[in-house]
Design an enzyme around this catalytic site. Structure first.
Site, PDB file in Angstrom:
ATOM      1  N   LYS A   1      -9.133  -1.989   8.424  1.00 44.70           N
ATOM      2  CA  LYS A   1      -8.684  -1.575   9.747  1.00 44.70           C
ATOM      3  C   LYS A   1      -9.657  -0.173  10.114  1.00 44.70           C
ATOM      4  O   LYS A   1     -10.158   0.507   9.295  1.00 44.70           O
ATOM      5  CB  LYS A   1      -7.170  -1.440   9.597  1.00 44.70           C
ATOM      6  CG  LYS A   1      -6.578  -2.556   9.246  1.00 44.70           C
ATOM      7  CD  LYS A   1      -4.856  -2.174   9.414  1.00 44.70           C
ATOM      8  CE  LYS A   1      -4.219  -3.622   9.059  1.00 44.70           C
ATOM      9  NZ  LYS A   1      -2.715  -3.443   9.211  1.00 44.70           N
ATOM     10  N   TYR A  50      -2.641 -10.712  16.634  1.00 43.43           N
ATOM     11  CA  TYR A  50      -1.078 -10.244  16.241  1.00 43.43           C
ATOM     12  C   TYR A  50       0.023 -10.706  17.021  1.00 43.43           C
ATOM     13  O   TYR A  50       0.904 -10.120  17.204  1.00 43.43           O
ATOM     14  CB  TYR A  50      -1.097  -8.650  16.233  1.00 43.43           C
ATOM     15  CG  TYR A  50      -1.741  -7.926  15.168  1.00 43.43           C
ATOM     16  CD1 TYR A  50      -1.305  -8.218  13.778  1.00 43.43           C
ATOM     17  CD2 TYR A  50      -2.921  -6.995  15.418  1.00 43.43           C
ATOM     18  CE1 TYR A  50      -2.064  -7.538  12.497  1.00 43.43           C
ATOM     19  CE2 TYR A  50      -3.290  -6.278  14.268  1.00 43.43           C
ATOM     20  CZ  TYR A  50      -2.755  -6.566  12.838  1.00 43.43           C
ATOM     21  OH  TYR A  50      -3.384  -5.909  11.914  1.00 43.43           O
ATOM     22  N   PHE A 101       6.838  -1.858  17.393  1.00 39.71           N
ATOM     23  CA  PHE A 101       5.415  -1.519  16.729  1.00 39.71           C
ATOM     24  C   PHE A 101       4.388  -2.044  17.487  1.00 39.71           C
ATOM     25  O   PHE A 101       3.308  -1.535  17.126  1.00 39.71           O
ATOM     26  CB  PHE A 101       5.563  -1.277  15.394  1.00 39.71           C
ATOM     27  CG  PHE A 101       5.397  -2.602  14.606  1.00 39.71           C
ATOM     28  CD1 PHE A 101       4.357  -3.193  14.378  1.00 39.71           C
ATOM     29  CD2 PHE A 101       6.676  -2.932  13.907  1.00 39.71           C
ATOM     30  CE1 PHE A 101       4.503  -4.627  13.695  1.00 39.71           C
ATOM     31  CE2 PHE A 101       6.877  -4.174  13.428  1.00 39.71           C
ATOM     32  CZ  PHE A 101       5.741  -4.867  13.294  1.00 39.71           C
ATOM     33  N   ARG A 134      -3.591 -11.251  -0.833  1.00 37.38           N
ATOM     34  CA  ARG A 134      -2.319 -10.655  -0.475  1.00 37.38           C
ATOM     35  C   ARG A 134      -1.793  -9.682  -1.558  1.00 37.38           C
ATOM     36  O   ARG A 134      -1.407  -8.570  -1.595  1.00 37.38           O
ATOM     37  CB  ARG A 134      -1.206 -11.638  -0.027  1.00 37.38           C
ATOM     38  CG  ARG A 134      -1.398 -12.306   1.087  1.00 37.38           C
ATOM     39  CD  ARG A 134      -1.142 -11.519   2.514  1.00 37.38           C
ATOM     40  NE  ARG A 134       0.118 -11.139   2.684  1.00 37.38           N
ATOM     41  CZ  ARG A 134       0.764 -10.697   3.717  1.00 37.38           C
ATOM     42  NH1 ARG A 134      -0.239 -10.373   4.703  1.00 37.38           N
ATOM     43  NH2 ARG A 134       1.692 -10.076   3.920  1.00 37.38           N
ATOM     44  N   THR A 185       3.274  -4.898   2.536  1.00 36.44           N
ATOM     45  CA  THR A 185       3.113  -4.288   3.895  1.00 36.44           C
ATOM     46  C   THR A 185       3.739  -2.747   3.853  1.00 36.44           C
ATOM     47  O   THR A 185       3.006  -1.926   4.688  1.00 36.44           O
ATOM     48  CB  THR A 185       3.893  -5.201   5.105  1.00 36.44           C
ATOM     49  OG1 THR A 185       3.321  -6.457   4.657  1.00 36.44           O
ATOM     50  CG2 THR A 185       3.735  -4.748   6.222  1.00 36.44           C
ATOM     51  N   ARG A 191      -3.346  -1.200  -0.381  1.00 33.72           N
ATOM     52  CA  ARG A 191      -2.466  -0.383   0.247  1.00 33.72           C
ATOM     53  C   ARG A 191      -1.596   0.677  -0.540  1.00 33.72           C
ATOM     54  O   ARG A 191      -1.472   2.101  -0.012  1.00 33.72           O
ATOM     55  CB  ARG A 191      -1.195  -1.169   0.732  1.00 33.72           C
ATOM     56  CG  ARG A 191      -1.939  -2.164   1.879  1.00 33.72           C
ATOM     57  CD  ARG A 191      -1.183  -3.157   2.517  1.00 33.72           C
ATOM     58  NE  ARG A 191      -1.586  -3.802   3.579  1.00 33.72           N
ATOM     59  CZ  ARG A 191      -0.899  -4.857   3.999  1.00 33.72           C
ATOM     60  NH1 ARG A 191      -0.036  -5.413   3.651  1.00 33.72           N
ATOM     61  NH2 ARG A 191      -1.381  -5.224   5.417  1.00 33.72           N
ATOM     62  N   ASN A 234      -1.725   0.934   7.173  1.00 36.34           N
ATOM     63  CA  ASN A 234      -1.856   0.236   5.823  1.00 36.34           C
ATOM     64  C   ASN A 234      -3.197  -0.275   5.373  1.00 36.34           C
ATOM     65  O   ASN A 234      -3.309  -1.064   4.607  1.00 36.34           O
ATOM     66  CB  ASN A 234      -0.879  -0.363   5.584  1.00 36.34           C
ATOM     67  CG  ASN A 234      -0.663  -1.793   6.586  1.00 36.34           C
ATOM     68  OD1 ASN A 234      -1.735  -1.942   7.127  1.00 36.34           O
ATOM     69  ND2 ASN A 234       0.461  -2.817   6.264  1.00 36.34           N
ATOM     70  N   HIS A 261      -5.910  -5.724   6.554  1.00 35.82           N
ATOM     71  CA  HIS A 261      -5.237  -7.022   6.915  1.00 35.82           C
ATOM     72  C   HIS A 261      -5.612  -8.052   6.168  1.00 35.82           C
ATOM     73  O   HIS A 261      -6.710  -8.268   5.552  1.00 35.82           O
ATOM     74  CB  HIS A 261      -5.572  -7.310   8.387  1.00 35.82           C
ATOM     75  CG  HIS A 261      -5.080  -8.634   8.632  1.00 35.82           C
ATOM     76  ND1 HIS A 261      -3.938  -8.974   9.034  1.00 35.82           N
ATOM     77  CD2 HIS A 261      -5.775 -10.044   8.630  1.00 35.82           C
ATOM     78  CE1 HIS A 261      -3.654 -10.471   9.210  1.00 35.82           C
ATOM     79  NE2 HIS A 261      -4.890 -10.897   8.854  1.00 35.82           N
ATOM     80  N   GLU A 282      -7.219 -17.386  12.016  1.00 33.19           N
ATOM     81  CA  GLU A 282      -7.699 -16.066  12.120  1.00 33.19           C
ATOM     82  C   GLU A 282      -9.207 -15.887  11.856  1.00 33.19           C
ATOM     83  O   GLU A 282     -10.233 -15.534  12.441  1.00 33.19           O
ATOM     84  CB  GLU A 282      -7.083 -15.000  11.242  1.00 33.19           C
ATOM     85  CG  GLU A 282      -5.711 -14.841  11.534  1.00 33.19           C
ATOM     86  CD  GLU A 282      -5.129 -14.107  10.496  1.00 33.19           C
ATOM     87  OE1 GLU A 282      -5.432 -13.961   9.503  1.00 33.19           O
ATOM     88  OE2 GLU A 282      -3.796 -13.752  10.556  1.00 33.19           O
TER      89      GLU A 282
HETATM   90  P1  IDP Z   1       0.971  -7.790   6.864  1.00 34.89           P
HETATM   91  O1  IDP Z   1      -0.014  -6.929   7.422  1.00 34.89           O
HETATM   92  O2  IDP Z   1       1.253  -7.376   5.320  1.00 34.89           O
HETATM   93  O3  IDP Z   1       0.915  -9.386   6.958  1.00 34.89           O
HETATM   94  P2  IDP Z   1       2.941  -7.835   9.187  1.00 34.89           P
HETATM   95  O4  IDP Z   1       4.374  -8.005   8.834  1.00 34.89           O
HETATM   96  O5  IDP Z   1       2.410  -9.118   9.636  1.00 34.89           O
HETATM   97  O6  IDP Z   1       2.134  -7.251   7.687  1.00 34.89           O
HETATM   98  O7  IDP Z   1       2.469  -6.621  10.188  1.00 34.89           O
HETATM   99  C1  IDP Z   1       1.246  -6.594  10.433  1.00 34.89           C
HETATM  100  C2  IDP Z   1       0.928  -5.148  10.736  1.00 34.89           C
HETATM  101  O8  IDP Z   1       1.816  -4.544  11.719  1.00 34.89           O
HETATM  102  C3  IDP Z   1       1.190  -4.553   9.535  1.00 34.89           C
HETATM  103  O9  IDP Z   1       0.086  -4.554   8.411  1.00 34.89           O
HETATM  104  C4  IDP Z   1       1.355  -2.879   9.748  1.00 34.89           C
HETATM  105  O10 IDP Z   1       0.112  -2.549   9.837  1.00 34.89           O
HETATM  106  C5  IDP Z   1       2.083  -3.013  10.988  1.00 34.89           C
HETATM  107  N1  IDP Z   1       3.608  -3.055  10.601  1.00 34.89           N
HETATM  108  C6  IDP Z   1       4.325  -3.905   9.989  1.00 34.89           C
HETATM  109  N2  IDP Z   1       5.667  -3.428   9.993  1.00 34.89           N
HETATM  110  C7  IDP Z   1       5.705  -2.376  10.835  1.00 34.89           C
HETATM  111  C8  IDP Z   1       6.612  -1.156  10.986  1.00 34.89           C
HETATM  112  O11 IDP Z   1       7.977  -1.439  10.665  1.00 34.89           O
HETATM  113  N3  IDP Z   1       6.349  -0.118  11.482  1.00 34.89           N
HETATM  114  C9  IDP Z   1       4.898   0.165  11.908  1.00 34.89           C
HETATM  115  N4  IDP Z   1       4.128  -0.789  11.644  1.00 34.89           N
HETATM  116  C10 IDP Z   1       4.269  -1.813  11.130  1.00 34.89           C
HETATM  117 MG    MG Z   2       0.819 -10.482   8.579  1.00 41.59          MG
END
Ligand code: IDP
Ligand code: MG
Length: 151
Positions: A11, A51, A59, A87, A93, A104, A114, A117, A128
């Site tokens: 990112k 996304y 968010f 992962r 996450t 992370r 974080n 991805h 993707e």
């Molecule tokens: P992942 O990246 O571990 O697959 P996802 O649930 O798919 O997680 O969420 C995508 C991205 O959205 C996350 O990597 C993070 O940057 C952001 N995100 C997820 N949950 C939250 C939240 O509760 N607050 C703010 N950003 C979030």
């Molecule tokens: Mg995801």
């Protein structure tokens, strides 16, 4: 163990913090083969499509804004059980749940920032990879390897 491909994206904070080399080194050291890699800036349209599953989340606006805020490094990574292995290497996450030793866990204090991805399933990986590496030259390059995307 099945050879798989997965999609990863470093990112915008990675290039701005100048830690791209460090993260790529971790991914290589774990044993992934990098079979596609490009530096790019995401358009809002591409970010929203990538996304799409999060469109209704509170968010979503911040997520798209952040991912478009600077260049990213998009990668196709290959290896045994690549989706789940990556992962695990990335960690949880939620910033406060990401264990030290994971990418992370070691590099991110905030969930929204974080740092990396990683596809969450073989189906997501295939979608993707197609989304980010769909230009003809890339498709031909990825087809040179005999492993179908996300399988
Ligand atoms: P992942 O990246 O571990 O697959 P996802 O649930 O798919 O997680 O969420 C995508 C991205 O959205 C996350 O990597 C993070 O940057 C952001 N995100 C997820 N949950 C939250 C939240 O509760 N607050 C703010 N950003 C979030
Ligand atoms: Mg995801």
């Amino acid at each position: 163990m099945a050879i798989e491909r997965t999609f990863s994206m470093l990112k915008p904070g990675v290039l701005s913090r100048r830690i791209a080399g460090e993260l790529v080194a971790r991914i290589e050291r774990k044993g992934f083969d990098i079979v596609g890699m490009k530096l790019m800036r995401l358009s809002p349209a591409l970010a929203e499509e990538h996304y799409a599953e999060h469109r209704a989340k509170p968010f979503f606006g911040e997520l798209v804004g952040y991912i478009c805020s600077g260049p990213v490094i998009a990668m196709v990574l290959e290896g045994d059980n690549a989706v789940r292995m990556l992962r695990a290497l990335c960690g949880s996450t939620k910033a406060e749940e990401a264990a030290p030793g994971t990418i992370r866990g070691d590099f991110a204090m905030h969930t929204g920032l974080n740092i990396i991805h990683a596809s969450d399933s073989p189906e997501a990986a295939a979608r993707e990879i197609a989304l980010f590496f769909k230009l003809e030259g890339w498709k031909q390059w990825l087809d040179l390897k005999d492993c179908p995307a996300g399988t």
